[in-house]
Design a protein around this motif. Structure first.
Motif, PDB file in Angstrom:
ATOM      1  N   ALA A 163      14.844  37.943  42.910  1.00  0.00           N
ATOM      2  CA  ALA A 163      15.590  37.274  43.980  1.00  0.00           C
ATOM      3  C   ALA A 163      16.570  36.258  43.391  1.00  0.00           C
ATOM      4  CB  ALA A 163      14.639  36.590  44.954  1.00  0.00           C
ATOM      5  N   ASN A 164      16.113  35.481  42.437  1.00  0.00           N
ATOM      6  CA  ASN A 164      16.997  34.489  41.816  1.00  0.00           C
ATOM      7  C   ASN A 164      18.146  35.150  41.057  1.00  0.00           C
ATOM      8  OD1 ASN A 164      15.526  32.303  42.787  1.00  0.00           O
ATOM      9  ND2 ASN A 164      14.165  32.306  41.016  1.00  0.00           N
ATOM     10  N   ARG A 165      17.852  36.213  40.341  1.00  0.00           N
ATOM     11  CA  ARG A 165      18.898  36.930  39.606  1.00  0.00           C
ATOM     12  C   ARG A 165      19.909  37.570  40.565  1.00  0.00           C
ATOM     13  NH1 ARG A 165      17.491  38.113  34.134  1.00  0.00           N
ATOM     14  NH2 ARG A 165      15.401  37.398  33.651  1.00  0.00           N
ATOM     15  N   MET A 166      19.404  38.168  41.643  1.00  0.00           N
ATOM     16  CA  MET A 166      20.295  38.792  42.609  1.00  0.00           C
ATOM     17  C   MET A 166      21.189  37.760  43.276  1.00  0.00           C
ATOM     18  SD  MET A 166      19.563  41.255  45.868  1.00  0.00           S
ATOM     19  CE  MET A 166      18.972  39.950  46.909  1.00  0.00           C
ATOM     20  N   LEU A 167      20.636  36.624  43.650  1.00  0.00           N
ATOM     21  CA  LEU A 167      21.446  35.577  44.282  1.00  0.00           C
ATOM     22  C   LEU A 167      22.530  35.071  43.332  1.00  0.00           C
ATOM     23  CD1 LEU A 167      18.605  33.747  46.191  1.00  0.00           C
ATOM     24  CD2 LEU A 167      20.567  34.936  47.225  1.00  0.00           C
ATOM     25  N   ALA A 168      22.207  34.941  42.046  1.00  0.00           N
ATOM     26  CA  ALA A 168      23.215  34.514  41.065  1.00  0.00           C
ATOM     27  C   ALA A 168      24.348  35.536  40.988  1.00  0.00           C
ATOM     28  CB  ALA A 168      22.565  34.329  39.689  1.00  0.00           C
ATOM     29  N   GLN A 169      24.016  36.821  40.941  1.00  0.00           N
ATOM     30  CA  GLN A 169      25.043  37.861  40.895  1.00  0.00           C
ATOM     31  C   GLN A 169      25.857  37.889  42.183  1.00  0.00           C
ATOM     32  OE1 GLN A 169      23.066  41.557  39.943  1.00  0.00           O
ATOM     33  NE2 GLN A 169      22.314  40.761  37.993  1.00  0.00           N
ATOM     34  N   LEU A 170      25.193  37.723  43.310  1.00  0.00           N
ATOM     35  CA  LEU A 170      25.876  37.748  44.597  1.00  0.00           C
ATOM     36  C   LEU A 170      26.870  36.593  44.723  1.00  0.00           C
ATOM     37  CD1 LEU A 170      25.765  39.473  47.223  1.00  0.00           C
ATOM     38  CD2 LEU A 170      24.280  37.695  48.143  1.00  0.00           C
ATOM     39  N   VAL A 171      26.466  35.399  44.327  1.00  0.00           N
ATOM     40  CA  VAL A 171      27.370  34.241  44.381  1.00  0.00           C
ATOM     41  C   VAL A 171      28.548  34.448  43.438  1.00  0.00           C
ATOM     42  CG1 VAL A 171      27.578  31.775  43.833  1.00  0.00           C
ATOM     43  CG2 VAL A 171      25.636  32.588  45.172  1.00  0.00           C
ATOM     44  N   TRP A 172      28.290  34.948  42.238  1.00  0.00           N
ATOM     45  CA  TRP A 172      29.378  35.172  41.275  1.00  0.00           C
ATOM     46  C   TRP A 172      30.413  36.137  41.865  1.00  0.00           C
ATOM     47  CZ3 TRP A 172      31.875  39.033  38.741  1.00  0.00           C
ATOM     48  CH2 TRP A 172      32.655  38.664  37.655  1.00  0.00           C
ATOM     49  N   TRP A 173      29.937  37.267  42.377  1.00  0.00           N
ATOM     50  CA  TRP A 173      30.855  38.245  42.954  1.00  0.00           C
ATOM     51  C   TRP A 173      31.568  37.691  44.187  1.00  0.00           C
ATOM     52  CZ3 TRP A 173      33.077  42.385  41.108  1.00  0.00           C
ATOM     53  CH2 TRP A 173      32.477  43.062  40.045  1.00  0.00           C
ATOM     54  N   ALA A 174      30.839  37.026  45.057  1.00  0.00           N
ATOM     55  CA  ALA A 174      31.440  36.508  46.291  1.00  0.00           C
ATOM     56  C   ALA A 174      32.528  35.478  45.994  1.00  0.00           C
ATOM     57  CB  ALA A 174      30.370  35.914  47.195  1.00  0.00           C
ATOM     58  N   GLU A 175      32.266  34.566  45.067  1.00  0.00           N
ATOM     59  CA  GLU A 175      33.285  33.574  44.699  1.00  0.00           C
ATOM     60  C   GLU A 175      34.487  34.246  44.045  1.00  0.00           C
ATOM     61  OE1 GLU A 175      31.199  30.734  42.260  1.00  0.00           O
ATOM     62  OE2 GLU A 175      30.570  29.553  44.008  1.00  0.00           O
ATOM     63  N   SER A 176      34.229  35.196  43.158  1.00  0.00           N
ATOM     64  CA  SER A 176      35.317  35.878  42.452  1.00  0.00           C
ATOM     65  C   SER A 176      36.189  36.678  43.405  1.00  0.00           C
ATOM     66  CB  SER A 176      34.749  36.809  41.376  1.00  0.00           C
ATOM     67  OG  SER A 176      34.014  36.071  40.423  1.00  0.00           O
ATOM     68  N   VAL A 177      35.550  37.440  44.270  1.00  0.00           N
ATOM     69  CA  VAL A 177      36.296  38.283  45.202  1.00  0.00           C
ATOM     70  C   VAL A 177      37.019  37.430  46.246  1.00  0.00           C
ATOM     71  CG1 VAL A 177      36.048  40.059  46.981  1.00  0.00           C
ATOM     72  CG2 VAL A 177      34.867  40.303  44.802  1.00  0.00           C
ATOM     73  N   ARG A 178      36.390  36.361  46.697  1.00  0.00           N
ATOM     74  CA  ARG A 178      37.043  35.466  47.665  1.00  0.00           C
ATOM     75  C   ARG A 178      38.315  34.875  47.068  1.00  0.00           C
ATOM     76  NH1 ARG A 178      33.566  30.609  50.010  1.00  0.00           N
ATOM     77  NH2 ARG A 178      33.688  29.975  47.844  1.00  0.00           N
ATOM     78  N   ALA A 179      38.256  34.452  45.823  1.00  0.00           N
ATOM     79  CA  ALA A 179      39.438  33.896  45.158  1.00  0.00           C
ATOM     80  C   ALA A 179      40.529  34.955  45.002  1.00  0.00           C
ATOM     81  CB  ALA A 179      39.050  33.330  43.794  1.00  0.00           C
ATOM     82  N   GLN A 180      40.143  36.161  44.626  1.00  0.00           N
ATOM     83  CA  GLN A 180      41.124  37.234  44.456  1.00  0.00           C
ATOM     84  C   GLN A 180      41.760  37.632  45.790  1.00  0.00           C
ATOM     85  OE1 GLN A 180      42.478  38.311  41.772  1.00  0.00           O
ATOM     86  NE2 GLN A 180      43.724  39.870  42.755  1.00  0.00           N
ATOM     87  N   ARG A 181      40.953  37.733  46.845  1.00  0.00           N
ATOM     88  CA  ARG A 181      41.492  38.090  48.164  1.00  0.00           C
ATOM     89  C   ARG A 181      42.490  37.048  48.652  1.00  0.00           C
ATOM     90  NH1 ARG A 181      36.131  39.101  49.923  1.00  0.00           N
ATOM     91  NH2 ARG A 181      36.316  37.285  51.245  1.00  0.00           N
ATOM     92  N   ALA A 182      42.261  35.779  48.296  1.00  0.00           N
ATOM     93  CA  ALA A 182      43.197  34.720  48.704  1.00  0.00           C
ATOM     94  C   ALA A 182      44.546  34.874  48.005  1.00  0.00           C
ATOM     95  CB  ALA A 182      42.590  33.344  48.386  1.00  0.00           C
ATOM     96  N   LYS A 183      44.531  35.404  46.774  1.00  0.00           N
ATOM     97  CA  LYS A 183      45.776  35.614  46.016  1.00  0.00           C
ATOM     98  C   LYS A 183      46.466  36.908  46.386  1.00  0.00           C
ATOM     99  CE  LYS A 183      44.880  35.737  41.765  1.00  0.00           C
ATOM    100  NZ  LYS A 183      44.568  35.752  40.346  1.00  0.00           N
ATOM    101  N   ASP A 184      45.664  37.950  46.554  1.00  0.00           N
ATOM    102  CA  ASP A 184      46.206  39.289  46.704  1.00  0.00           C
ATOM    103  C   ASP A 184      45.258  40.117  47.565  1.00  0.00           C
ATOM    104  OD1 ASP A 184      47.789  41.539  46.290  1.00  0.00           O
ATOM    105  OD2 ASP A 184      46.922  41.981  44.339  1.00  0.00           O
ATOM    106  N   PRO A 185      45.661  40.551  48.746  1.00  0.00           N
ATOM    107  CA  PRO A 185      44.759  41.317  49.606  1.00  0.00           C
ATOM    108  C   PRO A 185      44.245  42.577  48.916  1.00  0.00           C
ATOM    109  CG  PRO A 185      46.756  40.712  50.790  1.00  0.00           C
ATOM    110  CD  PRO A 185      46.975  40.355  49.350  1.00  0.00           C
ATOM    111  N   TYR A 186      43.043  42.955  49.258  1.00  0.00           N
ATOM    112  CA  TYR A 186      42.440  44.163  48.703  1.00  0.00           C
ATOM    113  C   TYR A 186      43.303  45.381  49.079  1.00  0.00           C
ATOM    114  CZ  TYR A 186      39.093  47.869  47.775  1.00  0.00           C
ATOM    115  OH  TYR A 186      38.479  49.012  47.310  1.00  0.00           O
ATOM    116  N   PRO A 187      43.592  46.261  48.125  1.00  0.00           N
ATOM    117  CA  PRO A 187      44.520  47.366  48.381  1.00  0.00           C
ATOM    118  C   PRO A 187      43.892  48.581  49.068  1.00  0.00           C
ATOM    119  CG  PRO A 187      43.903  47.379  46.081  1.00  0.00           C
ATOM    120  CD  PRO A 187      43.271  46.155  46.690  1.00  0.00           C
ATOM    121  N   GLY A 188      42.628  48.532  49.436  1.00  0.00           N
ATOM    122  CA  GLY A 188      41.947  49.696  49.998  1.00  0.00           C
ATOM    123  C   GLY A 188      42.272  49.972  51.441  1.00  0.00           C
TER     124      GLY A 188
END
Length: 188
Positions: A163-188
């Motif tokens: 659970a702790n490892r999954m939450l760490a990965q989830l936060v990392w991805w969520a912060e990274s993707v949130r920052a990227q979406r703010a710069k450049d919308p997802y192209p899908g």
């Protein structure tokens, strides 16, 4: 340096079955997620969110879509029924389209001997089609009804660590993707 806003994580309880143990499993995980730094937790219990099976527009669907759109990431708490995932969870994924895209998801599964792992593996294929990012680490409870005490706590060290490892990965991805979406919308 500016403070980073907490990531909004919606925990989706997938089982709607009468007599389900889902609230116990989800309650344990929600408690861990709320204690984890950098996360703002919401809970969507599909037993209390009757999404139409025909995907028709409805106030429930609109509210669900809005919550999915506002979230930065997700955790699906899923049982395994007959080597698969609950129909209500698949309906939830199919009821929304663009709002899922480019967001991370983790899985907490439970069941008998398999611990719900077959349901999780099938769901990884579903979320990939929705353009989601499935984090590698998951949590599973084998013989779930033997894993929790009367207060809804577990001594399952592997689940606690996962659970702790999954939450760490989830936060990392969520912060990274949130920052990227703010710069450049997802192209899908």
């Amino acid at each position: 340096m500016t403070a980073v806003a907490p990531v909004r994580v919606e925990i989706i309880i997938g089982s709607t079955r009468v007599g389900r143990i889902a609230p116990v499993v989800a309650g344990w995980f929600v408690e861990r997620a709320r204690a984890y730094p950098g996360i703002d937790v919401g809970v969507i219990d599909l037993a209390e969110t009757p999404l139409p099976q025909d995907f028709a527009a409805s106030p429930v669907t609109d509210g669900f879509r809005d919550r999915i759109a506002r979230a930065d990431g997700f955790v699906a708490v899923t049982s395994e029924y007959n080597h698969g995932y609950p129909a209500a969870l698949k309906t939830a994924f199919d009821s929304v389209k663009h709002e899922w895209r480019s967001k991370p998801i983790g899985f907490v599964s439970y069941g008998g001997l398999s611990g719900g792992l077959r349901a999780t593996e099938q769901l990884r294929q579903v979320v990939a089609e929705l353009h989601m990012v499935s984090v590698r680490q998951g949590v599973s409870f084998h013989q779930v009804r033997k894993q929790f005490d009367a207060e809804g706590q577990t001594a399952d060290g592997a689940a606690i660590d996962s659970a702790n490892r999954m939450l760490a990965q989830l936060v990392w991805w969520a912060e990274s993707v949130r920052a990227q979406r703010a710069k450049d919308p997802y192209p899908g």
